[in-house]
Design a protein around this motif. Sequence first.
Motif: not given
Length: 437
Positions: A59-77
């Motif tokens: 959840s932590g690494l996935g959310s940081i990845l989509i935030g940094l790479w895609a600049n999207a306000p979406m959380a992964i879990g």
Amino acid sequence: MSLEKTFELSARGSNLRQEIIAGLTTFLAMVYSVIVVPNMLSQAGFPAESVFIATCLVSGLGSILIGLWANAPMAIGCAISLTAFTAFSLVIGQQVSIPVALGAVFLMGAVFTLISATGIRSWILRNLPSSIAHGAGIGIGLFLLLIATSGVGIVVSNPNGTLVKFGEFTSFPVLMSLIGLAFIIGLERMKVKGAILWVIIAITIIGLIFDPNVKFSGDVFKMPSFGEQSLFLQLDIMGALQPAILPVVFALVMTAVFDATGTIRAVAGQGNLLDKDGQIINGGKALTSDSVSSLFSGLFGTAPAAVYIESAAGTAAGGKTGITAIVVGVLFLFMLFFQPLAFLVPSYATAPALMYVGLLMLSNVSKLDFNDFVGAMSGLICAVFIVLTANIVTGIMLGFAALVIGRVVSGEFKKLNVGTVLISLALVAFYACGWAI
């Protein structure tokens, strides 16, 4: 200026404070997953301590990845639906070993990433009928409801007559679960931030007071550890490559295609993150980010990952950039140090969360177009047989088959396309040749 340039705050009509609040909102809405996922997988023999650490990391690494790479306000879990598939259909139902199951999760992530990065995922989506996608959502919701209610004794087997019956209404777990569900619904209606989490905490406290089976060890903090039964790097990829297991990988990929992509689209639409052509801004990167996160799942030892629909709580609170997702990711990494508190929670405290998520997924019924009778009925066939067979891909296969045959019989040939027919034939072949499990 660096944050402004990297995340386009002004261009998207946001600011740092707004993004942090949105991140906190999303985190509170989905942090229950680090309790629910270990609880569900432990029922299939997964060591809960290891799964907790793995779930926080994904959840932590996935959310940081989509935030940094895609600049999207979406959380992964770790997706609750795919967690249910892994635990109850794959490991318990089909007796697949845990290392092989993790190998299947890793292969699913690899295939899913390839599909996402090459654009095949977009092609599949263009050829998948919306009625089947909505039907899968309905079926998974019903499946979650069945799992949650049976786990705490609300629904129990009935040897006399019907298959199931209502459990003992006055038992403590049943009462707490039903009251908790009612409170979640009421608090969500009032738009209370983190309603699910607050209900889990409240029921846990009540359990500590009145339930002798719930005991507090006195520990709050603990250094992160996978434990003696660590699943880190314990995946069996070669075992997952066996012909009998490959349909499982296909089932995971198919489920993720339906589930995760629809979620990303829904969250992007709510956050006004669609371009002039109606496509998701940085959609390719967002789609690939959630599939890459499932690679983490296989390596760390937990269920497949996906963007959470609870991300919509953050966009509703004003989240418009990847900072929202990064805040969520950092908070999940902090959760690594609070493992004793997470395992204090009894199953009847998390059951209301599962039931609520299942009920939310039933809203897909309203998306079925009953003016298209064949399509709507095929979607319902998909939904019902996911529950009756306790197998997501079986429901999807029967839904596809009913759709194609129904279109042919009714003379609605023009509503079929080559992609839909090919996918239908592939699914039926898996079952007809005995490859499906």
